[in-house]
Design a protein around this motif. Structure first.
Motif, mmCIF file in Angstrom:
data_model
loop_
_atom_site.group_PDB
_atom_site.id
_atom_site.type_symbol
_atom_site.label_atom_id
_atom_site.label_comp_id
_atom_site.label_asym_id
_atom_site.label_seq_id
_atom_site.Cartn_x
_atom_site.Cartn_y
_atom_site.Cartn_z
ATOM 1 N N GLU A 38 -4.602 7.483 -0.762
ATOM 2 C CA GLU A 38 -5.525 6.726 -2.138
ATOM 3 C C GLU A 38 -5.077 5.958 -2.963
ATOM 4 N N ARG A 79 5.979 2.056 -0.316
ATOM 5 C CA ARG A 79 5.030 0.815 -0.649
ATOM 6 C C ARG A 79 5.271 0.220 0.578
ATOM 7 N N LYS A 80 3.988 0.600 1.831
ATOM 8 C CA LYS A 80 4.093 -1.103 3.319
ATOM 9 C C LYS A 80 3.566 -2.452 2.266
ATOM 10 N N ARG A 128 1.576 8.944 5.764
ATOM 11 C CA ARG A 128 -0.351 9.617 5.364
ATOM 12 C C ARG A 128 -0.096 8.500 3.739
ATOM 13 N N SER A 129 -1.271 7.392 4.202
ATOM 14 C CA SER A 129 -1.720 6.558 3.288
ATOM 15 C C SER A 129 -1.966 7.266 2.337
ATOM 16 N N GLU A 132 0.957 -0.963 -0.051
ATOM 17 C CA GLU A 132 -0.062 0.002 0.216
ATOM 18 C C GLU A 132 0.637 1.481 0.045
ATOM 19 N N LYS A 133 0.111 2.346 -0.714
ATOM 20 C CA LYS A 133 1.552 3.459 -0.471
ATOM 21 C C LYS A 133 1.523 4.963 0.131
ATOM 22 N N SER A 134 2.565 4.700 0.664
ATOM 23 C CA SER A 134 1.947 6.175 1.600
ATOM 24 C C SER A 134 2.975 7.092 1.126
ATOM 25 N N GLN A 166 1.088 -4.568 2.886
ATOM 26 C CA GLN A 166 -0.458 -5.037 3.834
ATOM 27 C C GLN A 166 -0.986 -6.574 3.546
#
Length: 783
Positions: free
Chosen positions: A637, A740-741, A634-635, A623-625, A743
């Motif tokens: 969207e 890119r974390k 911050r994430s 998930e991109k932050s 998930q």
């Protein structure tokens, strides 16, 4: 009676069972006792004396006899647990029943008609002593699991007795098993005297427990993966009064284990280590008990996965997951981390002093355990990253990745190692820790370099990509995502690592590679992002990388001028057919490998491997932050889905494994994907080349001038100039850092389940608990 006699009698009983077509009454104790009363058989004997074909024959031809055998064996375990196993005879009966059930259970699970058998109630087996309480009888599975849990804390059988010889026997029902935890560590300070017999008895019971849990192997992988394992669910529920001490015993037994023994090298050659098989079983039972998807409560009571609502989480809580997520004391984290790091580093120590310590084989189970700890306990993850102890996990993982890269039977090990690094790389602290100098010299088959742990990571990743097994291609996205995530924090890359990164860019930006699959250009985007992050945020210490970029400037110019006309695209693909080797090693200046290292070898012919389900593509895994000014994330969207021809740079993300992509992409006449001018233009225009082009525009003339003025061919002078150079005010405004974390999703949960059970299947060869049974979760193949 001698052991040979007892084996003979046991074998006679098995033959009688297979030849009797009439049901034998459950009350015929003389018949049933032959299986467990006076036999002195090891678990290996039981496997030899009860052949698979005969178990299946009884199952098909006299099912009621198989049912009675199981019921009677469980009944004996329940009686042993009730009485506390005081006499040698009772202990022997419990062990024999345990071995017999371990042998028979997989054949119950492989037949769908039998799978519910243990969850049915057996007439007359009520909870009370009366005859008429069948309606509240427990299913056989529950009786079995509760008996095993009791037996694992049975004084003088599996734990040290606390009573003095004058006292009467401890009452098994009033016994507080938390006082009998097997090993000091988390939540328990007392380390009991090692006892060989207790370890062996625990091991046999844990093997039975693992066999109970293995019903999961006989169900095909379900995409929703929400299939709860009823055995694990019950065992880890509040119904099991020993859940906490058992969880603690298993965790502490694993983390306290030191294969070096009492610090004396070579001592395992003098006496055998009975602890290791117990530690292996403990690690396997622990990771299977923690197999749990869905929203897990984190320490502060919020859930990860879904927004917290008032309703209770669905289904009974898995207490093992619950306890794991609630560990919070620093000293507990320290104990766990030190233990796992010690065990993961053990095979590396081997390479310094060959045979000096016992070489452990259960590193894959340890990696799954470490993964679960980080996944279910965020405080543990932050603890790991708080100090440079994380490097004690990183180095062994890089060692395993490098060592396994050519061996297709170890593709699963490659994946889990990369997943762990992806998870860690989502945290800023990981990138910062990588700047620590790398001085330990583990003999690895990689070029010699002087530098930091970041250099080690890049050199190993380069080696995997250029000389790894072909089935690793789907991992390239993950490997480069990890490098992108850490790149803004890398203070000074060595010349070796800088050259490796440029070699990858060179290999990935050849026209035939870019045009031969729909997703290949993503790798170039990742590498450009790495260079941009380092130039924008760490220019000062990175003269080696800047110099390497200047030397290879033609690669960037070629990318900027990438041809997009159909004839050239066609010609590039023709060239590909003549050059099948995607990434040649030429021009990568492979240096001399480290002293004492062995090249990574492919699997020996005949090696068994378990198949794996496909892993989700990188865009599903992460998930991109965006990193804000103050360092918080911050994430972002995800943008609404656009057609791939007009995707924005942010959505330029590699997706499913390349082969898939080539199959699914816009099919041409032959059904094969083929590149078009529009497609090339759609992403060429978004290549983030501005920063690098500006750097080259400013620095190349200056470097050329130095060379002409001083007649230089010596790079040290140029590097000195670049070290003192600055580009302040000359580069475009720094872009925001994107991380890119990792998930979790149902795809990865399913992947972990198949991987973990595949490892357990292949590691349990003596006795071969599941070998040649009809498993459905994965396929067993020969390399």
């Amino acid at each position: 009676m001698g052991s040979a006699d007892s084996k003979l009698n046991f074998r006679k009983a098995v033959i009688q069972l297979t030849t009797k077509t009439q049901p034998v009454e459950a009350t015929d104790d003389a018949f049933w006792d032959q299986f467990w009363a006076d036999t002195a058989t090891s678990v290996q004997d039981v496997f030899a004396l009860v052949p698979a074909a005969e178990i299946r024959a009884v199952r098909e031809e006299s099912p009621s006899n198989l049912a009675t055998l199981c019921y009677k064996a469980v009944e004996k375990l329940v009686q042993g647990a009730e009485s506390g196993c005081h006499s040698e005879k009772e202990k022997q009966i419990v062990l024999n029943c345990s071995r017999l059930l371990t042998r028979v259970l997989p054949y119950i699970f492989e037949d769908p008609d039998w799978r519910g058998f243990f969850w049915s109630t057996v007439p007359g087996a009520g909870r009370g002593a009366g005859e008429d309480d069948d309606e509240n009888a427990r299913p056989l599975a529950e009786s079995l699991l509760l008996a095993v849990a009791d037996l694992l804390f049975c004084p003088d059988f599996t734990v040290q007795s606390h009573r003095r010889s004058t006292d009467s026997a401890e009452d098994i029902h009033s016994l507080d098993s938390c006082e009998y935890i097997w090993e000091a560590g988390v939540g328990f300070a007392h380390s009991p005297q090692p006892n060989y017999n207790h370890d062996m008895n625990r091991m046999e019971l844990l093997k039975l427990l693992l066999t109970c849990f293995s019903e999961a192997m006989y169900l095909p992988p379900a995409p929703d993966s929400s299939s709860v394992n009823p055995w694990v669910q019950f065992f880890c529920s509040t119904e099991n009064r020993h859940a906490l001490p058992l969880f603690t015993s298993l965790l502490n037994t694993v983390c306290a284990y030191d294969p070096v023994g009492y610090g004396i090298p070579y001592n395992h050659l003098l006496f055998s280590d009975h602890r290791e098989p117990l530690v292996e079983e403990a690690a396997q039972v622990l990771i299977v008990s923690l197999d749990h998807d869905g929203a897990t409560p984190t320490v502060d009571g919020t859930t990860t996965g879904t927004a917290m609502d008032d309703a209770d989480p669905p289904g009974p809580e898995n207490l093992f997951v619950n306890y794991l997520s609630r560990i919070h004391r620093e000293e507990d984290f320290q104990f766990i981390l030190k233990g796992i790091a010690r065990l993961l580093s053990n095979p590396l120590l081997q390479t310094y002093l060959p045979n000096s310590t016992k070489k452990i084989q259960f590193h894959q189970e340890l990696l799954v355990l470490f993964w679960k700890l980080c996944d279910f306990n965020k405080k543990f993850l932050f603890f790991v990253l708080k100090s440079s102890d994380v490097l004690d996990i990183l180095v062994p993982i890089l060692y395993f990745l490098n060592d396994a890269r050519a061996d297709q039977s170890r593709v699963g090990l490659m994946h889990i190692g990369v997943f762990i690094l992806l998870l860690l790389s989502g945290e800023r602290n990981f990138g910062v820790r990588l700047n620590k100098p790398y001085s330990v010299r583990v003999p690895m088959d990689i070029p010699v370099f002087t530098g930091t742990h970041a250099d080690l990571l890049i050199v190993v990743f380069h080696k995997i990509i250029t000389s790894g097994h072909q089935r690793l291609q789907p991992l390239f996205d993950c490997l480069l995502t990890i490098v992108v995530n850490v790149s803004p924090y890398l203070k000074s890359l060595s010349m070796v690592a800088a050259n490796k990164l440029l070699h990858l860019l060179e290999a990935f930006s050849t026209t035939w590679f870019l045009f031969s699959a729909a997703q290949n250009h993503h790798l170039v985007f990742f590498l450009l992002e790495v260079f941009n992050n380092i130039i924008q945020y760490q220019f000062d210490g990175n003269s080696n990388l800047v110099y390497a970029i200047i030397r290879k400037r033609s690669v960037f110019h070629q990318l900027a001028n990438l041809p997009t006309d159909p004839p050239t695209i066609h010609k590039a693909l023709q060239r590909r057919r003549r050059a099948p080797e995607a990434l040649s090693r030429t021009s990568s200046q492979e240096g001399v490998s480290m002293e004492g290292s062995h090249p990574a070898a492919p699997a020996e012919p005949g090696t068994l491997k378990a198949s794996l389900v496909a892993t989700p593509g990188i865009e599903k895994l992460t998930e991109k932050s965006q990193v804000s000014e103050d360092g918080t994330l911050r994430s972002l969207e995800p943008a609404p889905q656009q057609n791939s021809a007009e995707c924005s740079p942010a959505s330029e993300e590699p997706s499913q494994a390349w082969r898939e992509q080539r199959r699914l992409s816009s099919a041409s006449a032959g059904g094969q994907w083929s590149p078009t001018s529009e497609w090339v233009l759609s992403w060429k225009s978004k290549l983030p080349l501005q920063t690098i082009m500006r750097l080259l525009q400013v620095l190349v003339p200056q470097v050329e001038k130095i060379c002409i003025d001083k007649g230089l061919t010596d790079e040290s002078e140029i590097l000195r100039f670049l070290q003192h150079g600055t580009l302040v005010g000359l580069l475009p405004v720094p872009h925001p850092i994107l991380i890119r974390k990792y998930q979790a999703n149902s795809g990865t949960a399913m992947w972990f389940r198949t991987y973990m059970w595949g490892v357990i299947y292949l590691r349990n060869v003596d006795p071969p608990v599941w070998y040649d049974t009809d498993v459905k979760l994965f396929e067993i193949q020969r390399v």
